[in-house]
Write an enzyme that holds these catalytic residues in place. Structure first.
Site, PDB file in Angstrom:
ATOM      1  N   TYR A  68      -1.679  -1.146  10.955  1.00 42.78           N
ATOM      2  CA  TYR A  68      -1.908  -1.710   9.420  1.00 42.78           C
ATOM      3  C   TYR A  68      -0.721  -1.528   8.724  1.00 42.78           C
ATOM      4  O   TYR A  68      -0.201  -2.086   8.138  1.00 42.78           O
ATOM      5  CB  TYR A  68      -3.266  -1.045   8.932  1.00 42.78           C
ATOM      6  CG  TYR A  68      -3.548  -1.307   7.478  1.00 42.78           C
ATOM      7  CD1 TYR A  68      -3.528  -2.590   7.138  1.00 42.78           C
ATOM      8  CD2 TYR A  68      -3.192  -0.262   6.652  1.00 42.78           C
ATOM      9  CE1 TYR A  68      -3.871  -2.779   5.703  1.00 42.78           C
ATOM     10  CE2 TYR A  68      -3.358  -0.666   5.191  1.00 42.78           C
ATOM     11  CZ  TYR A  68      -3.703  -1.844   4.966  1.00 42.78           C
ATOM     12  OH  TYR A  68      -3.741  -2.072   3.384  1.00 42.78           O
ATOM     13  N   GLY A  96      -4.447  11.523  11.687  1.00 45.74           N
ATOM     14  CA  GLY A  96      -3.326  10.395  11.096  1.00 45.74           C
ATOM     15  C   GLY A  96      -3.447  10.777   9.559  1.00 45.74           C
ATOM     16  O   GLY A  96      -2.606  10.009   8.668  1.00 45.74           O
ATOM     17  N   LYS A 106       2.390  -3.684   6.860  1.00 45.13           N
ATOM     18  CA  LYS A 106       2.701  -3.865   5.271  1.00 45.13           C
ATOM     19  C   LYS A 106       4.184  -3.611   5.375  1.00 45.13           C
ATOM     20  O   LYS A 106       4.812  -4.086   4.502  1.00 45.13           O
ATOM     21  CB  LYS A 106       1.944  -2.647   4.738  1.00 45.13           C
ATOM     22  CG  LYS A 106       0.344  -2.767   4.485  1.00 45.13           C
ATOM     23  CD  LYS A 106       0.254  -4.135   3.578  1.00 45.13           C
ATOM     24  CE  LYS A 106      -1.374  -4.496   3.550  1.00 45.13           C
ATOM     25  NZ  LYS A 106      -1.819  -5.646   2.791  1.00 45.13           N
ATOM     26  N   SER A 165       0.871  -1.348   0.252  1.00 46.63           N
ATOM     27  CA  SER A 165       0.162   0.071  -0.116  1.00 46.63           C
ATOM     28  C   SER A 165       0.853   1.314   0.016  1.00 46.63           C
ATOM     29  O   SER A 165       1.763   1.197   0.627  1.00 46.63           O
ATOM     30  CB  SER A 165      -0.818   0.143   1.394  1.00 46.63           C
ATOM     31  OG  SER A 165      -1.338   1.181   1.400  1.00 46.63           O
TER      32      SER A 165
HETATM   33  P1  NAD Z   1     -11.292  -7.058   1.252  1.00 47.52           P
HETATM   34  O1  NAD Z   1     -11.466  -7.124   2.844  1.00 47.52           O
HETATM   35  O2  NAD Z   1     -12.521  -6.588   0.418  1.00 47.52           O
HETATM   36  O3  NAD Z   1     -10.609  -8.442   0.738  1.00 47.52           O
HETATM   37  C1  NAD Z   1     -10.000  -9.427   1.579  1.00 47.52           C
HETATM   38  C2  NAD Z   1     -10.304 -10.565   1.590  1.00 47.52           C
HETATM   39  O4  NAD Z   1      -9.301 -11.420   2.228  1.00 47.52           O
HETATM   40  C3  NAD Z   1     -11.682 -10.747   2.249  1.00 47.52           C
HETATM   41  O5  NAD Z   1     -12.530 -11.411   1.189  1.00 47.52           O
HETATM   42  C4  NAD Z   1     -11.532 -11.710   3.438  1.00 47.52           C
HETATM   43  O6  NAD Z   1     -12.608 -12.352   3.671  1.00 47.52           O
HETATM   44  C5  NAD Z   1     -10.350 -12.393   3.268  1.00 47.52           C
HETATM   45  N1  NAD Z   1      -9.324 -12.621   4.209  1.00 47.52           N
HETATM   46  C6  NAD Z   1      -9.035 -11.855   5.421  1.00 47.52           C
HETATM   47  N2  NAD Z   1      -8.468 -12.371   6.439  1.00 47.52           N
HETATM   48  C7  NAD Z   1      -8.324 -13.682   5.857  1.00 47.52           C
HETATM   49  C8  NAD Z   1      -7.188 -14.794   6.287  1.00 47.52           C
HETATM   50  N3  NAD Z   1      -6.644 -14.648   7.466  1.00 47.52           N
HETATM   51  N4  NAD Z   1      -7.632 -16.160   5.609  1.00 47.52           N
HETATM   52  C9  NAD Z   1      -8.311 -15.998   4.506  1.00 47.52           C
HETATM   53  N5  NAD Z   1      -9.082 -14.993   3.700  1.00 47.52           N
HETATM   54  C10 NAD Z   1      -8.948 -13.891   4.621  1.00 47.52           C
HETATM   55  O7  NAD Z   1     -10.050  -5.893   1.139  1.00 47.52           O
HETATM   56  P2  NAD Z   1      -9.270  -5.264  -0.422  1.00 47.52           P
HETATM   57  O8  NAD Z   1      -9.759  -4.079  -0.224  1.00 47.52           O
HETATM   58  O9  NAD Z   1      -9.742  -6.339  -1.411  1.00 47.52           O
HETATM   59  O10 NAD Z   1      -7.806  -5.598  -0.007  1.00 47.52           O
HETATM   60  C11 NAD Z   1      -7.116  -6.488  -0.363  1.00 47.52           C
HETATM   61  C12 NAD Z   1      -5.723  -6.508  -0.195  1.00 47.52           C
HETATM   62  O11 NAD Z   1      -5.295  -5.264  -0.596  1.00 47.52           O
HETATM   63  C13 NAD Z   1      -5.500  -6.176   1.369  1.00 47.52           C
HETATM   64  O12 NAD Z   1      -4.226  -6.833   1.705  1.00 47.52           O
HETATM   65  C14 NAD Z   1      -5.248  -4.744   1.710  1.00 47.52           C
HETATM   66  O13 NAD Z   1      -4.561  -4.601   2.896  1.00 47.52           O
HETATM   67  C15 NAD Z   1      -4.780  -4.276   0.234  1.00 47.52           C
HETATM   68  N6  NAD Z   1      -4.971  -2.767   0.141  1.00 47.52           N
HETATM   69  C16 NAD Z   1      -6.155  -2.514  -0.100  1.00 47.52           C
HETATM   70  C17 NAD Z   1      -6.347  -1.167  -0.224  1.00 47.52           C
HETATM   71  C18 NAD Z   1      -7.759  -0.703  -0.483  1.00 47.52           C
HETATM   72  O14 NAD Z   1      -7.971   0.652  -0.344  1.00 47.52           O
HETATM   73  N7  NAD Z   1      -8.629  -1.363  -0.634  1.00 47.52           N
HETATM   74  C19 NAD Z   1      -5.326  -0.262  -0.271  1.00 47.52           C
HETATM   75  C20 NAD Z   1      -4.069  -0.800  -0.369  1.00 47.52           C
HETATM   76  C21 NAD Z   1      -3.797  -2.286   0.060  1.00 47.52           C
END
Ligand code: NAD
Ligand code: UDP
Length: 339
Positions: free
Chosen positions: A150, A296, A154, A126
């Site tokens: 968080y 933040g 990362k 991120s």
């Molecule tokens: P999201 O919550 O929609 O998707 C994450 C998925 O992982 C969910 O379906 C959840 O059920 C599953 N999950 C969580 N913990 C788990 C575990 N221990 N075992 C198995 N499944 C698990 O989130 P997203 O927005 O799709 O984000 C995906 C990734 O991208 C994350 O790692 C997040 O930190 C990163 N990210 C997201 C953003 C954003 O703004 N959406 C920005 C930067 C980075």
């Protein structure tokens, strides 16, 4: 026979869109998700879009036995690791949950991959790892820091991947630093479905437009930005998904690889720009109040996109109009389904 890619978190927001583009690029997808923040019905929606239902295992990336069984049962060639927790505010309340899911989850997964001889790994990092920007646009060599648990998770996983890459030959790793993913698949069948009150701007704006929430709180209009509200690099989730396919291909072509790239558009928009664009796309008014700054928050953040273009041949192509139109279609279809 097409290759099988393990997509952890594949029923979530970004993982579901990545699954669609992976399938459309000719890969088979096996999703591992514990459904803590997504619904099983996403699989039907993906099948409707692509004509192909991804394989699915309900399980946890921290469950080593389940992972070993998964790697034994199928010929997996690479892993895209989206599973994790992502709410900044919640991470300050429940730091251990965040370290457990995001750090322990990643170490467990990587150890299982190592044992199975699978060494191609694409990680969801991120732009939060840049902390408060010292200069814009943000280049990948900008110093890293974190102001919340968080963000720390990362940083830790990014470092762990670097250490792992250096420890033995053959790893092919991409650390993709996402800016602000928004929008939805143009079909309106998959999108972002936050539980409870959305933390992020776009889903909140969308819920005000449907009437589900009365007013948006704009967190601060006294930043050093053109209109005083926070500026971010919003990227359409379909562009982001395509960036993963490009990174996966690049890794697969290499003998070994350690890639770290921004996935953004290179353009910053303010909160009020996004509100206006959403009003235009939806034809609905988005009522808002100016509220105090959110603790933040940074003033402004956008990506330098050159490295992504040079290394992956990838650039985002969708503008904020498309981001808002697609987010609106998804939100309106969800609201209609909910009655
Ligand atoms: P999201 O919550 O929609 O998707 C994450 C998925 O992982 C969910 O379906 C959840 O059920 C599953 N999950 C969580 N913990 C788990 C575990 N221990 N075992 C198995 N499944 C698990 O989130 P997203 O927005 O799709 O984000 C995906 C990734 O991208 C994350 O790692 C997040 O930190 C990163 N990210 C997201 C953003 C954003 O703004 N959406 C920005 C930067 C980075
Ligand atoms: N924001 C806002 N009201 C909200 C949610 C967010 O004004 O209800 C602002 C926030 O202060 C920031 C921008 O919108 O300037 C993007 O916030 P988001 O939480 O979506 O992403 P991040 O802060 O992680 O970049």
């Amino acid at each position: 026979m097409s290759e099988t890619i393990l997509v952890t978190g594949g029923t979530g927001f970004i993982g579901s869109h990545a699954t669609v583009v992976l399938q459309q690029a000719g890969y088979r997808v096996l999703i591992l998700d514990n459904l803590c923040n997504s619904a099983i019905s996403v699989l039907d929606a993906i099948a409707e879009i692509t004509g192909q239902r991804p394989d699915f295992v309900q399980g946890d990336v921290r469950d080593r036995q389940a992972l070993d069984a998964l790697f034994r049962s199928r010929a997996i060639s690479a892993v895209l690791h989206f599973a994790g927790l992502k709410a900044v505010g919640e991470s300050t309340q429940k730091p251990l949950d965040y370290y457990d899911n995001n750090v322990h989850g990643s170490t467990t997964l990587l150890a299982a991959m190592r044992q199975a001889g699978v060494r191609t790994f694409v990680f969801s990092s991120s732009a939060t790892v840049y902390g408060d920007p010292q200069k814009l646009p943000l280049t990948e060599d900008h110093p890293r820091s974190a102001t919340n648990p968080y963000g720390h998770t990362k940083l830790v996983v990014e470092d762990m991947l670097e250490n792992l890459y250096r420890s033995e030959p053959g790893w092919r790793i991409a650390r993709l630093r996402y800016f602000n993913p928004v929008g939805a698949h143009p079909s309106g069948l998959i999108g972002e479905a936050p539980q409870g009150v959305p933390n992020n701007l776009m889903p909140y704006v969308a819920q005000v437009a449907t009437g589900r929430r009365p007013r948006l709180q704009v967190y601060g209009n006294d930043y050093d930005t053109p209109d005083g509200t926070g500026v971010r690099d919003y990227i359409h989730v379909m562009d982001l998904a395509l960036g993963h396919v490009a990174a996966l291909r690049r890794c697969q072509q290499a003998g070994q690889e350690m890639l770290t790239v921004n996935l953004g558009t290179g353009v910053g928009y303010s909160v009020l720009d996004m509100v206006k664009a959403f009003e235009q796309a939806s034809g609905k008014a988005v009522a808002y109040d100016i509220a105090p700054r959110r603790p933040g928050d940074i003033a402004a953040c956008w990506a330098d996109t050159e490295l992504a273009f040079q290394t992956l041949g990838w650039r985002a192509t969708k503008d904020i109009r498309e981001m808002c139109e697609d987010a609106w279609r998804w939100e309106a279809m969800q609201a209609a389904r909910a009655g």
